[in-house]
Design an enzyme around this catalytic site. Sequence first.
Site, PDB file in Angstrom:
ATOM      1  N   GLY A  41      43.741  24.060  25.302  1.00 31.30           N
ATOM      2  CA  GLY A  41      43.465  24.692  23.957  1.00 31.30           C
ATOM      3  C   GLY A  41      42.083  25.107  23.803  1.00 31.30           C
ATOM      4  O   GLY A  41      42.038  26.084  22.988  1.00 31.30           O
ATOM      5  N   GLU A  95      35.817  21.436  22.331  1.00 26.70           N
ATOM      6  CA  GLU A  95      37.347  21.374  22.050  1.00 26.70           C
ATOM      7  C   GLU A  95      37.929  22.106  21.131  1.00 26.70           C
ATOM      8  O   GLU A  95      36.933  22.711  20.023  1.00 26.70           O
ATOM      9  CB  GLU A  95      37.369  19.615  21.746  1.00 26.70           C
ATOM     10  CG  GLU A  95      38.513  19.133  21.202  1.00 26.70           C
ATOM     11  CD  GLU A  95      39.742  19.153  22.180  1.00 26.70           C
ATOM     12  OE1 GLU A  95      40.067  20.093  22.907  1.00 26.70           O
ATOM     13  OE2 GLU A  95      40.679  18.153  22.512  1.00 26.70           O
ATOM     14  N   ASP A  96      39.165  22.504  20.974  1.00 22.51           N
ATOM     15  CA  ASP A  96      39.716  23.243  20.038  1.00 22.51           C
ATOM     16  C   ASP A  96      39.997  22.524  18.480  1.00 22.51           C
ATOM     17  O   ASP A  96      39.384  22.956  17.636  1.00 22.51           O
ATOM     18  CB  ASP A  96      41.180  23.790  20.460  1.00 22.51           C
ATOM     19  CG  ASP A  96      42.075  22.417  20.820  1.00 22.51           C
ATOM     20  OD1 ASP A  96      41.673  21.404  21.020  1.00 22.51           O
ATOM     21  OD2 ASP A  96      43.275  22.748  21.368  1.00 22.51           O
ATOM     22  N   ASP A  99      41.744  15.754  15.592  1.00 28.98           N
ATOM     23  CA  ASP A  99      42.732  15.243  14.459  1.00 28.98           C
ATOM     24  C   ASP A  99      42.409  13.839  14.374  1.00 28.98           C
ATOM     25  O   ASP A  99      41.456  13.275  13.572  1.00 28.98           O
ATOM     26  CB  ASP A  99      43.963  15.460  14.948  1.00 28.98           C
ATOM     27  CG  ASP A  99      45.195  14.900  14.134  1.00 28.98           C
ATOM     28  OD1 ASP A  99      44.729  14.773  12.692  1.00 28.98           O
ATOM     29  OD2 ASP A  99      46.292  14.619  14.420  1.00 28.98           O
ATOM     30  N   PHE A 148      49.839  21.696  10.868  1.00 27.48           N
ATOM     31  CA  PHE A 148      49.442  22.057  12.356  1.00 27.48           C
ATOM     32  C   PHE A 148      49.349  23.470  12.673  1.00 27.48           C
ATOM     33  O   PHE A 148      49.944  24.370  12.036  1.00 27.48           O
ATOM     34  CB  PHE A 148      51.003  21.628  13.168  1.00 27.48           C
ATOM     35  CG  PHE A 148      50.963  21.474  14.478  1.00 27.48           C
ATOM     36  CD1 PHE A 148      50.476  20.392  15.098  1.00 27.48           C
ATOM     37  CD2 PHE A 148      51.209  22.540  15.192  1.00 27.48           C
ATOM     38  CE1 PHE A 148      50.418  20.463  16.666  1.00 27.48           C
ATOM     39  CE2 PHE A 148      51.297  22.668  16.724  1.00 27.48           C
ATOM     40  CZ  PHE A 148      50.651  21.707  17.011  1.00 27.48           C
ATOM     41  N   VAL A 149      48.472  23.823  13.391  1.00 32.11           N
ATOM     42  CA  VAL A 149      47.980  25.216  13.519  1.00 32.11           C
ATOM     43  C   VAL A 149      48.132  25.673  15.015  1.00 32.11           C
ATOM     44  O   VAL A 149      48.239  24.986  15.594  1.00 32.11           O
ATOM     45  CB  VAL A 149      46.433  25.257  13.062  1.00 32.11           C
ATOM     46  CG1 VAL A 149      46.365  25.282  11.338  1.00 32.11           C
ATOM     47  CG2 VAL A 149      45.590  24.439  13.839  1.00 32.11           C
ATOM     48  N   ASP A 155      48.192  25.825  21.027  1.00 27.87           N
ATOM     49  CA  ASP A 155      49.782  26.078  20.973  1.00 27.87           C
ATOM     50  C   ASP A 155      50.508  24.913  20.159  1.00 27.87           C
ATOM     51  O   ASP A 155      50.117  24.059  19.585  1.00 27.87           O
ATOM     52  CB  ASP A 155      49.829  25.792  22.605  1.00 27.87           C
ATOM     53  CG  ASP A 155      49.987  24.313  22.953  1.00 27.87           C
ATOM     54  OD1 ASP A 155      48.875  23.509  22.375  1.00 27.87           O
ATOM     55  OD2 ASP A 155      50.995  23.510  23.691  1.00 27.87           O
ATOM     56  N   ARG A 161      49.073  30.649  22.178  1.00 28.43           N
ATOM     57  CA  ARG A 161      47.641  30.514  22.621  1.00 28.43           C
ATOM     58  C   ARG A 161      47.012  31.836  22.430  1.00 28.43           C
ATOM     59  O   ARG A 161      45.859  31.916  22.390  1.00 28.43           O
ATOM     60  CB  ARG A 161      47.577  30.011  23.971  1.00 28.43           C
ATOM     61  CG  ARG A 161      48.127  28.383  23.867  1.00 28.43           C
ATOM     62  CD  ARG A 161      47.584  27.721  25.275  1.00 28.43           C
ATOM     63  NE  ARG A 161      48.140  26.771  25.772  1.00 28.43           N
ATOM     64  CZ  ARG A 161      47.930  25.503  25.297  1.00 28.43           C
ATOM     65  NH1 ARG A 161      46.818  25.404  24.348  1.00 28.43           N
ATOM     66  NH2 ARG A 161      48.586  24.342  25.865  1.00 28.43           N
TER      67      ARG A 161
HETATM   68  P1  IMP Z   1      43.384  13.704  18.379  1.00 27.00           P
HETATM   69  O1  IMP Z   1      43.002  13.090  19.762  1.00 27.00           O
HETATM   70  O2  IMP Z   1      44.199  12.935  17.561  1.00 27.00           O
HETATM   71  O3  IMP Z   1      41.795  14.229  17.983  1.00 27.00           O
HETATM   72  O4  IMP Z   1      44.051  15.053  18.804  1.00 27.00           O
HETATM   73  C1  IMP Z   1      43.295  16.071  19.406  1.00 27.00           C
HETATM   74  C2  IMP Z   1      44.330  16.818  20.373  1.00 27.00           C
HETATM   75  O5  IMP Z   1      45.554  17.022  19.816  1.00 27.00           O
HETATM   76  C3  IMP Z   1      43.854  18.520  20.670  1.00 27.00           C
HETATM   77  O6  IMP Z   1      43.189  18.384  21.882  1.00 27.00           O
HETATM   78  C4  IMP Z   1      44.942  19.368  20.520  1.00 27.00           C
HETATM   79  O7  IMP Z   1      45.207  19.422  21.891  1.00 27.00           O
HETATM   80  C5  IMP Z   1      46.304  18.521  20.019  1.00 27.00           C
HETATM   81  N1  IMP Z   1      46.279  18.963  18.308  1.00 27.00           N
HETATM   82  C6  IMP Z   1      46.108  18.345  17.399  1.00 27.00           C
HETATM   83  N2  IMP Z   1      46.351  19.071  16.185  1.00 27.00           N
HETATM   84  C7  IMP Z   1      46.880  20.214  16.861  1.00 27.00           C
HETATM   85  C8  IMP Z   1      47.177  21.670  16.154  1.00 27.00           C
HETATM   86  O8  IMP Z   1      47.290  21.537  14.741  1.00 27.00           O
HETATM   87  N3  IMP Z   1      47.630  22.386  16.897  1.00 27.00           N
HETATM   88  C9  IMP Z   1      47.698  22.377  18.349  1.00 27.00           C
HETATM   89  N4  IMP Z   1      47.206  21.328  19.047  1.00 27.00           N
HETATM   90  C10 IMP Z   1      46.809  20.228  18.163  1.00 27.00           C
HETATM   91 MG    MG Z   2      43.533  19.971  23.459  1.00 28.80          MG
END
Ligand code: IMP
Ligand code: MG
Length: 171
Positions: A41, A95-96, A99, A148-149, A155, A161
Amino acid sequence: MEKIKVLISQQEIEKKVSETAERINRDFKDKKLFVISILSGSVVFCSDIIRKLNIDFELDFIRVSSYKGKNSSGEIKFIADTAIDMKGKDILIIEDICDSGRTLSYIKDLFIKRKANSVKICVLINRNSEKIKNVDIDYMGFNIEKEFVIGYGLDCDGKYRGLPYIGKLED
Ligand code: IMP
Ligand code: MG
């Protein structure tokens, strides 16, 4: 064809990328930086950032996965590691999106265990979720709400992407 609503425009992203890169240039002036981009991402964001860096840096990648469609599996799968020996190095994770912060805190802890000198985090998007985040973000792009984006590297099941903006799929 799905309808996509633009949430963050290409121009807004460009401005944020320039501001963020400027801050990194200032903070790591006279240091050697090791940029670690989390695949897949963050690859678009990272490649825009590094082209604006005027400091000494190396680039490498790690690959983890936790999402399926729009939902997190809750489990981080480590798929590919970096070959960089982190001991004593200054690391910037790119990082993209953050969450729950689970992915970033897992990776940051891992790099600290590997005895990096410093580990900073740069993310394009932070989702204001009620989930507890146990990670500090040093370079923050945009805050978004629950949606969700997709786009600009992000993606949904491997799609979207390449969009130059960040948007959401309309129902
Ligand atoms: P976390 O571990 O819960 O912080 O999630 C982060 C990972 O989830 C990121 O590296 C993304 O790959 C994926 N992710 C979370 N939200 C989104 C979204 O809205 N769109 C696309 N990928 C997401
Ligand atoms: Mg990611």
